[in-house]
Design a protein around this motif. Structure first.
Motif, PDB file in Angstrom:
ATOM      1  N   GLY A   1       0.808  -1.219   0.000  1.00 10.21           N
ATOM      2  CA  GLY A   1       0.000   0.000   0.000  1.00 10.21           C
ATOM      3  C   GLY A   1       0.834   1.259   0.000  1.00 10.21           C
ATOM      4  O   GLY A   1       0.495   2.247  -0.663  1.00 10.21           O
ATOM      5  N   GLY A   2       1.945   1.251   0.728  1.00  9.82           N
ATOM      6  CA  GLY A   2       2.835   2.401   0.742  1.00  9.82           C
ATOM      7  C   GLY A   2       3.785   2.408  -0.431  1.00  9.82           C
ATOM      8  O   GLY A   2       4.247   3.472  -0.867  1.00  9.82           O
ATOM      9  N   GLY A   3       4.093   1.225  -0.982  1.00  8.08           N
ATOM     10  CA  GLY A   3       5.014   1.137  -2.104  1.00  8.08           C
ATOM     11  C   GLY A   3       4.459   1.744  -3.377  1.00  8.08           C
ATOM     12  O   GLY A   3       5.213   2.289  -4.191  1.00  8.08           O
ATOM     13  N   VAL A   4       3.128   1.673  -3.562  1.00  3.59           N
ATOM     14  CA  VAL A   4       2.515   2.225  -4.779  1.00  3.59           C
ATOM     15  C   VAL A   4       2.736   3.734  -4.877  1.00  3.59           C
ATOM     16  O   VAL A   4       3.224   4.222  -5.911  1.00  3.59           O
ATOM     17  CB  VAL A   4       1.017   1.866  -4.854  1.00  3.59           C
ATOM     18  CG1 VAL A   4       0.326   2.650  -5.968  1.00  3.59           C
ATOM     19  CG2 VAL A   4       0.847   0.369  -5.079  1.00  3.59           C
ATOM     20  N   PRO A   5       2.432   4.536  -3.844  1.00  2.97           N
ATOM     21  CA  PRO A   5       2.693   5.972  -3.966  1.00  2.97           C
ATOM     22  C   PRO A   5       4.181   6.339  -3.932  1.00  2.97           C
ATOM     23  O   PRO A   5       4.598   7.282  -4.614  1.00  2.97           O
ATOM     24  CB  PRO A   5       1.958   6.585  -2.763  1.00  2.97           C
ATOM     25  CG  PRO A   5       1.793   5.485  -1.795  1.00  2.97           C
ATOM     26  CD  PRO A   5       1.672   4.240  -2.608  1.00  2.97           C
ATOM     27  N   VAL A   6       4.980   5.596  -3.147  1.00  3.56           N
ATOM     28  CA  VAL A   6       6.399   5.949  -3.022  1.00  3.56           C
ATOM     29  C   VAL A   6       7.162   5.614  -4.301  1.00  3.56           C
ATOM     30  O   VAL A   6       7.918   6.433  -4.825  1.00  3.56           O
ATOM     31  CB  VAL A   6       7.032   5.228  -1.810  1.00  3.56           C
ATOM     32  CG1 VAL A   6       8.551   5.363  -1.840  1.00  3.56           C
ATOM     33  CG2 VAL A   6       6.491   5.801  -0.516  1.00  3.56           C
ATOM     34  N   PHE A   7       6.981   4.395  -4.821  1.00  5.77           N
ATOM     35  CA  PHE A   7       7.743   3.956  -5.995  1.00  5.77           C
ATOM     36  C   PHE A   7       6.956   4.076  -7.301  1.00  5.77           C
ATOM     37  O   PHE A   7       7.540   3.909  -8.375  1.00  5.77           O
ATOM     38  CB  PHE A   7       8.198   2.504  -5.816  1.00  5.77           C
ATOM     39  CG  PHE A   7       9.239   2.324  -4.762  1.00  5.77           C
ATOM     40  CD1 PHE A   7      10.560   2.620  -5.022  1.00  5.77           C
ATOM     41  CD2 PHE A   7       8.905   1.873  -3.504  1.00  5.77           C
ATOM     42  CE1 PHE A   7      11.546   2.460  -4.053  1.00  5.77           C
ATOM     43  CE2 PHE A   7       9.868   1.704  -2.519  1.00  5.77           C
ATOM     44  CZ  PHE A   7      11.190   2.009  -2.792  1.00  5.77           C
ATOM     45  N   GLY A   8       5.655   4.346  -7.222  1.00  3.25           N
ATOM     46  CA  GLY A   8       4.850   4.356  -8.438  1.00  3.25           C
ATOM     47  C   GLY A   8       4.317   5.696  -8.870  1.00  3.25           C
ATOM     48  O   GLY A   8       3.682   5.803  -9.926  1.00  3.25           O
TER      49      GLY A   8
ATOM     50  N   SER B   1       1.945   9.143 -12.878  1.00  5.99           N
ATOM     51  CA  SER B   1       1.813  10.485 -13.464  1.00  5.99           C
ATOM     52  C   SER B   1       2.131  10.475 -14.957  1.00  5.99           C
ATOM     53  O   SER B   1       1.554  11.242 -15.735  1.00  5.99           O
ATOM     54  CB  SER B   1       2.735  11.477 -12.742  1.00  5.99           C
ATOM     55  OG  SER B   1       4.090  11.192 -13.017  1.00  5.99           O
ATOM     56  N   SER B   2       3.066   9.590 -15.362  1.00  9.65           N
ATOM     57  CA  SER B   2       3.491   9.549 -16.766  1.00  9.65           C
ATOM     58  C   SER B   2       2.362   9.129 -17.698  1.00  9.65           C
ATOM     59  O   SER B   2       2.279   9.616 -18.832  1.00  9.65           O
ATOM     60  CB  SER B   2       4.677   8.590 -16.930  1.00  9.65           C
ATOM     61  OG  SER B   2       5.777   9.013 -16.171  1.00  9.65           O
ATOM     62  N   GLU B   3       1.488   8.223 -17.236  1.00  6.69           N
ATOM     63  CA  GLU B   3       0.419   7.754 -18.120  1.00  6.69           C
ATOM     64  C   GLU B   3      -0.560   8.871 -18.445  1.00  6.69           C
ATOM     65  O   GLU B   3      -1.273   8.806 -19.453  1.00  6.69           O
ATOM     66  CB  GLU B   3      -0.333   6.584 -17.481  1.00  6.69           C
ATOM     67  CG  GLU B   3      -1.187   6.982 -16.284  1.00  6.69           C
ATOM     68  CD  GLU B   3      -2.082   5.859 -15.803  1.00  6.69           C
ATOM     69  OE1 GLU B   3      -2.311   4.925 -16.580  1.00  6.69           O
ATOM     70  OE2 GLU B   3      -2.542   5.943 -14.658  1.00  6.69           O
ATOM     71  N   GLY B   4      -0.609   9.919 -17.618  1.00  5.36           N
ATOM     72  CA  GLY B   4      -1.537  11.021 -17.849  1.00  5.36           C
ATOM     73  C   GLY B   4      -1.218  11.825 -19.092  1.00  5.36           C
ATOM     74  O   GLY B   4      -2.121  12.335 -19.759  1.00  5.36           O
TER      75      GLY B   4
ATOM     76  N   ALA C   1      -2.203  17.637 -10.956  1.00  8.61           N
ATOM     77  CA  ALA C   1      -1.118  18.592 -10.705  1.00  8.61           C
ATOM     78  C   ALA C   1      -0.291  18.148  -9.503  1.00  8.61           C
ATOM     79  O   ALA C   1       0.950  18.215  -9.513  1.00  8.61           O
ATOM     80  CB  ALA C   1      -1.689  19.985 -10.464  1.00  8.61           C
ATOM     81  N   ALA C   2      -0.979  17.646  -8.458  1.00  4.83           N
ATOM     82  CA  ALA C   2      -0.271  17.215  -7.245  1.00  4.83           C
ATOM     83  C   ALA C   2       0.625  16.021  -7.524  1.00  4.83           C
ATOM     84  O   ALA C   2       1.751  15.934  -7.007  1.00  4.83           O
ATOM     85  CB  ALA C   2      -1.279  16.875  -6.151  1.00  4.83           C
ATOM     86  N   ILE C   3       0.148  15.108  -8.363  1.00  9.36           N
ATOM     87  CA  ILE C   3       0.918  13.880  -8.593  1.00  9.36           C
ATOM     88  C   ILE C   3       2.174  14.154  -9.426  1.00  9.36           C
ATOM     89  O   ILE C   3       3.138  13.395  -9.377  1.00  9.36           O
ATOM     90  CB  ILE C   3       0.045  12.787  -9.246  1.00  9.36           C
ATOM     91  CG1 ILE C   3       0.641  11.403  -8.949  1.00  9.36           C
ATOM     92  CG2 ILE C   3      -0.091  13.006 -10.731  1.00  9.36           C
ATOM     93  CD1 ILE C   3      -0.252  10.260  -9.357  1.00  9.36           C
ATOM     94  N   LEU C   4       2.173  15.257 -10.188  1.00  6.15           N
ATOM     95  CA  LEU C   4       3.393  15.637 -10.897  1.00  6.15           C
ATOM     96  C   LEU C   4       4.495  15.999  -9.902  1.00  6.15           C
ATOM     97  O   LEU C   4       5.668  15.689 -10.109  1.00  6.15           O
ATOM     98  CB  LEU C   4       3.119  16.821 -11.835  1.00  6.15           C
ATOM     99  CG  LEU C   4       2.480  16.485 -13.180  1.00  6.15           C
ATOM    100  CD1 LEU C   4       2.103  17.763 -13.912  1.00  6.15           C
ATOM    101  CD2 LEU C   4       3.415  15.641 -14.031  1.00  6.15           C
ATOM    102  N   VAL C   5       4.090  16.677  -8.822  1.00  8.45           N
ATOM    103  CA  VAL C   5       5.062  16.988  -7.765  1.00  8.45           C
ATOM    104  C   VAL C   5       5.463  15.710  -7.032  1.00  8.45           C
ATOM    105  O   VAL C   5       6.641  15.458  -6.777  1.00  8.45           O
ATOM    106  CB  VAL C   5       4.478  18.013  -6.764  1.00  8.45           C
ATOM    107  CG1 VAL C   5       5.442  18.244  -5.614  1.00  8.45           C
ATOM    108  CG2 VAL C   5       4.166  19.327  -7.472  1.00  8.45           C
TER     109      VAL C   5
END
Length: 649
Positions: free
Chosen positions: A34-41, A46-49, A319-323
């Motif tokens: 669950g934590g690995g997805v936001p930290v490493f993903g 963001s790239s798929e956007g 926008a947040a996920i780009l950061v």
């Protein structure tokens, strides 16, 4: 007063970075799936956007015919995603210590290819931070006009990069806790967008001409060509940037780390595949035309949601996920540099864990270099973007080629299918790399082709210097015999004197047993038999090796191990000195610090200067004497101690 200042500085440090974490709590500081997805993903999510934009920018050179190919290209990219997932799954299974492309390429293709992989990943991570943050700030210029001037934008970029460094210095769990909500909210809103759009098309159909925006640029291209398809495919593969981060950071996952890392990689592969197919299908169905300031994602949001709450949530989290995407390099690069440091290709201090059980030196380095990059390129995303994906596809290529070569040589059970998968991933990645290099060469890709060889040369240079140092400092039989003879000679001279008559105590801090330490011990023992070698046990593996080596050399001088659960080497040494001063009956206490004096001045940057920090901290201790015992490299066959030296009592 000194204690008050010490307590105050500790409180400030704790406020900024959080309470130090003990080495015994290392498992608790790691992340789960669950934590690995936001930290490493966050990078790949963001790239798929913006991948559909990159595909359409090229396909529409062939006119409206391009819309017929966008979904087909996406499906081929998904095949590549599956192949790369299988490649990195094997990498994680074979190398649980992490390292991904660097480890695989070094093991199966040789040292040079390993260093190329390390250099390409290093550049990719640095560019990811610079591009992601610059892109996010650029997207805010319409809302916050103050950011429009170049100087203001660069300042904002650097402040955001600093903020991301600060969060990651507080530990992986801290960043996972902070970033989980916006990342998962973005995923949920994107899924709602795609689901609602598909339902709308199935139920009500679609009228492309009514909703198309912008205009298709006129082109002399007549019909679709293989070159346009290749460029569009290469552009769409930007959705895969960041995919390698999980294999680099296996050690950051809770046990069973390999299983959790593979599960995280699988989830990210599914998210990217479904998201890319859904977005490209909708973009093709509505005949959208990407434009600067009006992305495909923004147009789909307006068409499907309208200016409602889901639309604003989608664009806000986008926008947040780009950061947040810049958090992936902060998790991946320090681990990569630590592995390369263990192999001797980067300075050794990169392998040291900080207060919060993260490789803090790597985080600070990433912050400084990416900030410099933003300043040099004036925070211009379009200038840096051509450099962005080249590094990651070099690493994809080398990983696939390395595993394919290994599979071909081993030829274990069902090797044919593995060989086909690894070969496909490596060949397609190499094809994409060639397209990027040829089409983006004049836009700045040539810089990568210059910087990468320089990085490889730097890694090899560091490795060469360390190898020379190891050879110069290795204890030979001659040096060991010479040491023992000196100790015996001094003992015979002191045979009539009680040890309690010596009122001066000498403490020799040691990290390893080598010629530097032998010289310092002889110097100290010549002055007094009250000598203790002290090792601050910040690294259990290093401590174990030192104890073993000490016993093998039959060292007459006692070695004392001081536990350092928070890896605060200098702080723990000072505490040990306080105890000796309080409990001992000594007139003086001297700290004899062994110091290596490199042959060249620039070699000093390869050492962490802990000795200098010790001297600085002890400078204000009135009752403690400090002396340096410098060691200059000498030919290996020379005697450790000149026979003319006659130490006295």
């Amino acid at each position: 007063m000194a204690n008050i200042n010490k307590l105050f500085s500790l409180k400030i440090r704790t406020l900024i970075l959080g309470h130090p974490l003990s080495s015994h709590n290392a498992e608790e500081a790691k992340v789960g799936v669950g934590g690995g997805v936001p930290v490493f993903g966050s990078d790949i999510i963001s790239s798929e956007g913006y991948a559909p934009d990159e595909i359409l920018y090229v396909l529409l050179l062939a006119g409206t015919l391009g819309y017929a190919y966008i979904l087909k290209i996406s499906l081929v990219i998904v095949l590549l995603v599956i192949s790369i997932f299988l490649v990195y799954r094997k990498a994680i299974q074979k190398y649980p210590q992490g390292g991904g492309s660097y480890t695989i390429a070094k093991a199966y293709l040789g040292e040079n290819f390993g260093l190329i992989a390390g250099a390409s990943l290093t550049l990719d991570y640095i560019l990811t931070v610079a591009v992601s943050v610059s892109s996010a700030v650029e997207n805010l210029t319409g809302i916050i006009p103050w950011l429009a001037p170049t100087g203001h934008k660069v300042l904002a970029d650097c402040l955001v990069i600093m903020f991301m460094a600060w969060i990651n210095l507080r530990g992986l769990k801290e960043s996972a806790r902070l970033f989980s909500f916006p990342v998962y909210l973005y995923i949920a809103t994107l899924a709602l967008l795609i689901g609602t759009g598909l339902v709308e098309i199935l139920v009500h159909g679609v009228t492309p001409t009514a909703v198309a925006t912008g205009h298709i640029a006129s082109s002399s291209v007549s019909g679709m060509t293989w070159f346009i398809l290749a460029r569009a495919f290469a552009g769409g593969t930007t959705a895969l940037t960041g995919f390698e981060a999980v294999s680099n950071g296996v050690t950051a996952f809770k046990n069973p780390s390999q299983k959790r890392a593979i599960q995280t990689l699988l989830i990210l592969g599914i998210i990217v595949s479904i998201g890319l197919i859904g977005l490209t299908y909708l973009a093709g169905a509505y005949h959208l035309v990407p434009a600067e300031g009006n992305t495909v994602l923004n147009q789909l949001g307006l068409i499907i949601f309208g200016k409602t709450i889901p639309y604003f949530v989608l664009m806000g989290t986008a926008a947040a996920i780009l950061v947040i995407a810049s958090s992936t390099p902060y998790a991946g690069l320090p681990i990569l540099l630590s592995l390369m440091a263990r192999d001797g290709y980067t300075p050794r201090y990169f392998k040291n864990l900080g207060d919060r059980l993260v490789y803090s030196v790597g985080i600070w380095t990433l912050f400084l270099v990416s900030s410099v990059l933003v300043i040099v390129f004036h925070g211009d995303t379009h200038t840096m973007l051509p450099l962005y994906a080249i590094g990651v596809f070099i690493s994809f290529t080398l990983t696939g080629a390395g595993l394919a070569k290994h599979t071909w040589k081993e030829r274990g059970p069902k090797w044919q299918s593995d060989f086909a998968i690894f070969s496909f991933g490596g060949i397609v990645s190499f094809f994409v790399l060639l397209v990027f290099v040829t089409t983006k060469f004049m836009q700045g890709a040539w810089i990568i082709l210059i910087i990468m060889p320089l990085l490889v040369l730097m890694f090899r240079g560091v490795h060469y210097v360390y190898n020379i140092e190891i050879q110069n400092l290795e204890i030979t039989l001659e040096a060991a015999d010479d040491f023992h003879k000196h100790v015996q000679k001094i003992n015979r001279r002191r045979s009539q004197i009680e040890i309690s008559d010596y009122r001066n105590k000498i403490i020799v801090p040691v990290y390893d047993l080598n010629l530097i330490v032998l010289k310092a011990l002889i110097y100290a023992y010549a002055l007094t038999p009250q000598v203790t070698a002290v090792h601050i046990a910040s690294d259990p593996n290093r401590t174990e090796k030192l104890i073993k080596h000490w016993a093998e050399q039959h060292m007459e001088i006692p070695l004392e191990i001081v536990e350092s659960p928070y890896r605060a080497t200098v702080h723990d040494l000072l505490n040990y000195i306080d105890k000796v001063e309080k409990n001992g009956n000594f007139d003086t206490i001297t700290i004899a610090i062994p110091e290596y004096v490199p042959e060249k001045l620039w070699h000093n940057i390869l050492h962490n200067q802990t000795g200098q920090l010790m001297k600085l901290m002890l400078l204000f201790r009135k009752s403690i004497l400090v002396t340096s015992v410098p060691y200059h490299p000498i030919p290996k066959k020379s005697l450790l101690i000149d026979s003319k030296v006659n130490p006295k009592n």
